[in-house]
Motif scaffolding. Structure first.
Motif, PDB file in Angstrom:
ATOM      1  N   PRO A  75     -11.592   4.235  -9.369  1.00 51.48           N
ATOM      2  CA  PRO A  75     -12.309   3.097  -9.956  1.00 51.48           C
ATOM      3  C   PRO A  75     -11.687   1.765  -9.568  1.00 51.48           C
ATOM      4  O   PRO A  75     -10.517   1.514  -9.795  1.00 51.48           O
ATOM      5  N   GLY A  76     -12.467   0.927  -8.925  1.00 49.32           N
ATOM      6  CA  GLY A  76     -11.993  -0.398  -8.541  1.00 49.32           C
ATOM      7  C   GLY A  76     -11.410  -0.493  -7.153  1.00 49.32           C
ATOM      8  O   GLY A  76     -11.013  -1.585  -6.733  1.00 49.32           O
ATOM      9  N   GLY A  77     -11.332   0.592  -6.410  1.00 49.83           N
ATOM     10  CA  GLY A  77     -10.745   0.499  -5.065  1.00 49.83           C
ATOM     11  C   GLY A  77     -10.435   1.855  -4.482  1.00 49.83           C
ATOM     12  O   GLY A  77     -11.105   2.852  -4.753  1.00 49.83           O
ATOM     13  N   GLY A  78      -9.382   1.887  -3.629  1.00 47.26           N
ATOM     14  CA  GLY A  78      -8.967   3.114  -2.974  1.00 47.26           C
ATOM     15  C   GLY A  78      -7.520   3.423  -3.261  1.00 47.26           C
ATOM     16  O   GLY A  78      -6.737   2.549  -3.633  1.00 47.26           O
ATOM     17  N   GLU A  79      -7.161   4.682  -3.074  1.00 43.37           N
ATOM     18  CA  GLU A  79      -5.807   5.143  -3.374  1.00 43.37           C
ATOM     19  C   GLU A  79      -5.233   5.882  -2.178  1.00 43.37           C
ATOM     20  O   GLU A  79      -5.899   6.726  -1.571  1.00 43.37           O
ATOM     21  N   LEU A  80      -3.991   5.549  -1.842  1.00 35.95           N
ATOM     22  CA  LEU A  80      -3.238   6.219  -0.788  1.00 35.95           C
ATOM     23  C   LEU A  80      -2.022   6.871  -1.437  1.00 35.95           C
ATOM     24  O   LEU A  80      -1.225   6.191  -2.097  1.00 35.95           O
ATOM     25  N   VAL A  81      -1.884   8.188  -1.269  1.00 40.39           N
ATOM     26  CA  VAL A  81      -0.800   8.939  -1.891  1.00 40.39           C
ATOM     27  C   VAL A  81      -0.021   9.657  -0.800  1.00 40.39           C
ATOM     28  O   VAL A  81      -0.604  10.350   0.040  1.00 40.39           O
ATOM     29  N   VAL A  82       1.304   9.465  -0.795  1.00 38.83           N
ATOM     30  CA  VAL A  82       2.201  10.146   0.142  1.00 38.83           C
ATOM     31  C   VAL A  82       3.228  10.907  -0.679  1.00 38.83           C
ATOM     32  O   VAL A  82       4.000  10.309  -1.440  1.00 38.83           O
ATOM     33  N   SER A  83       3.236  12.235  -0.533  1.00 42.71           N
ATOM     34  CA  SER A  83       4.189  13.100  -1.236  1.00 42.71           C
ATOM     35  C   SER A  83       5.035  13.830  -0.210  1.00 42.71           C
ATOM     36  O   SER A  83       4.571  14.136   0.892  1.00 42.71           O
ATOM     37  N   ASN A  84       6.278  14.109  -0.579  1.00 39.95           N
ATOM     38  CA  ASN A  84       7.173  14.796   0.346  1.00 39.95           C
ATOM     39  C   ASN A  84       8.195  15.612  -0.423  1.00 39.95           C
ATOM     40  O   ASN A  84       8.507  15.328  -1.587  1.00 39.95           O
ATOM     41  N   THR A  85       8.692  16.634   0.250  1.00 39.94           N
ATOM     42  CA  THR A  85       9.800  17.409  -0.271  1.00 39.94           C
ATOM     43  C   THR A  85      11.106  16.707   0.070  1.00 39.94           C
ATOM     44  O   THR A  85      11.130  15.714   0.794  1.00 39.94           O
TER      45      THR A  85
END
Length: 442
Positions: free
Chosen positions: A364-374
């Motif tokens: 809602p309201g835009g975009g999301e960038l998610v970076v996950s790592n071990t």
């Protein structure tokens, strides 16, 4: 494997391999002591009043946050209710006293009179008249009290509603000050309150806040100009040093010792160039964007992913993707730098046979960038410091030059703020981090 400094490194070609030169280690005294309890990271979707936990005080029993408007409403309504109760009691007392004072005078007559065919003396007749007057007075007082209480309750409701509206009107300038302070907190130091109206305490507060913002804005502008100018001045001698070293290394008659020395100096010079470029980008990205365009976030993430794939393969780190189309408003080059720095940081501070996952999604309201790592476990109390320049987690290896220059996450936060977005870092239970970036939509 060393504990990763989540601050990361600036993007660009890492100065790794045999040419890496260990920098001078920083003494352990520069690392602050650990707090007793890890801080609670704020959620990105949490509103200011959400999740309120009652505390101490007179209004701790309220199930919601006792704002100033609520307290003023209770104060106005409570004072009106108390004044109404006092006025009702006084009116009841005065009316009863008046009814007592207007009792009929006693009658005197000789002989008996008949009331409903019952013979009565004058004393008996006066007692009957007094009793009838008392019953009628009590009935009138009860009716007056009942109707007065009904009117008082209705007026109390109206008073609370009017008090709520009045408190909102009185606190409207304070709300404007609060909204401006929130916008300033999101790195927009150019906003001013410029409150109009009478010269009262609220206007004095707003003018004082504007003066403080002016001083802060000039100070930050001066700091950014200094960093940018210093970075520009340092780029020229570093470029000259790199040229001289490359010419020397290209000489086939140079001895092996001289060749090794040239490679070492070239690696050091390359690291210094990365540091200067990172400082220059950090100084530029602190300014809010004025030219915004629609940018496909998944395309930006894909380009950053291709630039990181070779380094991930070298470090035996698996790359995972889930890129959903989403358009955001901003600068494509700077948004690519966000994804690239987060990916490089996740790859470099990872474990062997680990993985890095990057996803894009619409929120809602835009975009999301998610970076996950071990990777190794990152303490929760270090999360508030990972976006500071040149910051390292306690125990991180400072002698490795292939980790970057310590400006990666600082640049990411600065670019995110310039886009009007937010960034959140949370530790993963099994080790590593999850970096969540939200950018307003196009």
């Amino acid at each position: 494997m060393t504990t990763p400094p989540p601050a990361g490194g600036a993007s660009g070609a890492p100065a790794g391999g045999p040419r890496a030169v260990p920098p001078r280690p920083v003494p352990p005294a520069s690392v602050p002591p650990r707090p007793a309890h890890p801080p609670r990271a704020p959620r990105l979707d949490q509103s200011p009043g959400e999740g309120y936990v009652p505390g101490d005080g007179m209004l701790a029993w309220l199930p919601f946050r006792p704002t100033i408007r609520i307290r003023l409403t209770l104060l106005y309504g409570g004072m009106f209710l108390m004044a109404g109760v006092v006025l009702l009691l006084l009116m009841y007392f005065f009316v009863r006293q008046a009814l007592h004072d207007v009792q009929p005078p006693p009658f005197r007559f000789d002989g008996d009179i008949y009331v409903n065919r019952v013979p009565m003396t004058s004393d008996q007749f006066n007692q009957l008249i007094a009793k009838s007057h008392g019953l009628e007075s009590n009935a009138a007082l009860n009716t007056l009290l009942r109707k007065s209480l009904t009117v008082l309750v209705c007026l109390a409701v109206i008073a609370f509603a009017a008090g709520y509206a009045m408190a909102g009107r009185v606190l409207r300038p304070l709300g404007r000050i609060t909204r401006t302070a929130r916008e300033v907190a999101s790195s927009d130091l150019h906003r001013r309150i410029e409150l109009d109206g009478p010269d009262d305490e609220l206007k004095e507060l707003a003018d004082t806040f504007d003066d403080m913002l002016d001083r802060l804005d000039r100070s930050f502008d001066s700091q950014r100009r200094f960093v940018a100018n210093a970075s520009h001045e340092l780029r020229t001698p570093l470029a000259i040093n790199r040229t001289l070293l490359e010419v020397q290394l290209a000489d086939p008659g140079a001895s092996p010792d001289l060749q090794q020395l040239g490679k070492t100096l070239l690696a050091t010079n390359e690291r210094s160039e990365q540091l200067v470029e990172g400082l220059l980008l950090l100084a530029r990205s602190d300014n809010e964007l004025t030219d915004r365009r629609a940018v496909e976030l998944s395309e930006v993430a894909a380009r950053a992913l291709e630039q990181t794939r070779a380094e991930a393969g070298k470090r035996e780190v698996e790359l995972r993707t889930e890129l959903n189309p989403v358009a955001v408003s901003g600068n494509g080059i700077l948004l690519e730098r966000i994804a690239l720095n987060l990916l490089q940081n996740a790859v470099r501070y990872n474990a062997a046979d680990g993985w890095v996952e990057i996803t894009t999604a619409r929120v809602p309201g835009g975009g999301e960038l998610v970076v996950s790592n071990t990777g190794p476990v990152v303490p929760g109390y270090e999360l508030e410091h990972i976006f500071e320049p040149f910051r390292r987690v306690k125990g991180a290896d400072r002698t490795r030059s292939d980790k970057g220059v310590g400006l990666g996450l600082s640049i990411v936060r600065s670019v995110v703020r310039a886009h009007g977005g937010v960034i959140e870092a949370t530790p993963r239970p099994g080790g590593g981090l999850t970096m969540r970036v939200r950018i307003p939509g196009a």
